[in-house]
Design a protein around this motif. Structure first.
Motif, PDB file in Angstrom:
ATOM      1  N   GLU A  94       0.807  -1.214   0.000  1.00 25.64           N
ATOM      2  CA  GLU A  94       0.000   0.000   0.000  1.00 25.64           C
ATOM      3  C   GLU A  94       0.843   1.267   0.000  1.00 25.64           C
ATOM      4  O   GLU A  94       2.013   1.259   0.334  1.00 25.64           O
TER       5      GLU A  94
ATOM      6  N   GLU B 118      -3.153   5.213   1.832  1.00 28.37           N
ATOM      7  CA  GLU B 118      -4.075   4.080   1.967  1.00 28.37           C
ATOM      8  C   GLU B 118      -4.011   3.512   3.375  1.00 28.37           C
ATOM      9  O   GLU B 118      -5.019   3.157   3.976  1.00 28.37           O
TER      10      GLU B 118
ATOM     11  N   CYS C 126      -7.136   3.350   5.853  1.00 28.33           N
ATOM     12  CA  CYS C 126      -7.560   2.013   6.275  1.00 28.33           C
ATOM     13  C   CYS C 126      -7.563   1.927   7.796  1.00 28.33           C
ATOM     14  O   CYS C 126      -8.508   1.423   8.412  1.00 28.33           O
TER      15      CYS C 126
END
Ligand code: SAH
Length: 348
Positions: A320, A324, A328
């Protein structure tokens, strides 16, 4: 007169310490119901001190060169399969800048023990980040150094330092490390860091080869005495290119029990739900937060190097981008009922 587990948990919460047998009982005989009781108490204590806040630390893994040969670690010197990299000071500062834009107010600079980075370079990097963002806390996690070096980094603006003792028991320490390394020196470093004025994090891996519950209890007693500001607890996970490749990993249960116990033992400590915990269970970090943890350390390293900082097999979040990982983690944390705050998250 023996106590049942709930009485022991009450006693731990009240007196913030148990004797050896008390810890042993909690580590070895909790039923599902006792576990819930432990975590309920741990969360109550954590909320008394830190409310619902979860603090994020952006982890910058800036070099995987290492002069050491720890038997468990994927970036040990003798692992010739590890593809080595180091970020330039400019890359590191840019990474911290990106973290700031994403909302991180702490960065953790971590690496193997890479002698290419002189004390002066570390200080320059710390100063450059501080010059851009005086409100950003900088944590170092770069291993064992001279007290003089620690002092220089502190004077440059680093305020926190992570150095897990890994295990407090001298014989067990020798089972995990080559003979050049000693627990006595590791503990001396921790004391030096504290004396200089850092917020200090110690901690252990759970389930390393040869570890017994008695060893873990020795760690608890050491930590109670040392009284760290932070405690890093994660399961041991084998790495295929290390001497421990065929050893079993640490368990989710043992790790969560320890998080709960440490929260009751050290109510004010900053306790991360670690990436290793997230690696052995898809919801490991969420479970960690619900067992008493209050910190998460999303990866901020540039995507190109992430898969090279492989301390253990299967490490998550290596594909990632930083943004991100941040998004997340925010989503995941929200689902636990806790809340990410954009703050330095200092020890209270
Ligand atoms: N060189 C620094 C940073 C080490 S990496 C230092 O010496 O402190 C950070 C942590 O990763 C280590 O302290 C260790 O506890 C953990 N770690 C290393 N190998 C691991 C493995 N195989 N499984 C789980 N955790 C590991």
């Amino acid at each position: 007169m023996t106590m049942n587990n709930k009485e022991l948990i009450d006693l731990l919460r009240q007196s913030q310490h148990l004797d050896h047998d008390g810890y042993k009982q909690l580590l070895t005989s909790l039923t599902k119901e006792d576990e819930d009781y432990l975590y309920k108490n741990a969360c109550a204590v954590r909320e008394e001190v830190y409310g619902k806040d979860v603090y994020l630390r952006g982890l910058i893994e800036f070099s995987n060169y290492c002069k050491n040969n720890c038997f468990y670690c994927g970036i040990r010197k003798d692992n010739l399969k590890a593809e080595r990299y180091r970020l330039t000071p400019g890359d590191i500062v840019a990474c911290a800048e990106k973290g700031y834009q994403l909302g991180f107010r702490t960065v953790v600079l971590q690496s193997g023990e890479d002698m290419w980075f002189s004390d002066e370079m570390i200080c320059e990097i710390v100063k450059a980040i501080k010059a851009l963002h005086p409100d950003m806390a900088i944590t170092l996690s770069i291993g064992e150094k001279e007290k003089d070096s620690y002092r220089k980094y502190f004077e440059a603006g680093a305020e926190r330092y992570l150095l897990r003792q890994e295990t407090s028991n001298p014989e067990h320490y020798r089972q995990l490390h080559p003979k050049e390394l000693s627990i006595a020196h590791r503990k001396q470093c921790l004391q030096d860091l504290k004396d200089i004025g850092y917020q200090v994090g110690c901690g252990i891996m759970v389930g390393t080869p040869g570890q017994t519950y008695d060893h873990i209890i020795e760690d608890l007693i050491y930590m109670k005495d040392f009284n760290p500001h932070m405690v890093g607890i994660g399961p041991f996970i084998p790495h295929a290119d290390t001497p421990f490749k065929d050893e079993p990993r640490g368990t989710l249960e043992d790790t969560l029990h320890l998080l709960g116990i440490i929260r009751l033992m050290l109510p004010h400590c900053l306790l991360p739900a670690t990436t290793a915990l997230g690696t052995i269970d898809p919801l490991g970090r969420e479970k960690g937060l619900l067992a008493g943890a209050n910190v998460v350390m999303p990866n901020l390293s540039p995507r190109g190097v992430r898969s090279k900082y492989m301390l253990y097999d299967g490490k998550i979040c290596t594909g990632e981008e930083a943004a991100e990982c941040h998004a997340c983690m925010e989503r995941r944390i929200k689902r636990t009922g806790y809340e990410v705050v954009e703050a330095r998250g200092d020890y209270r």
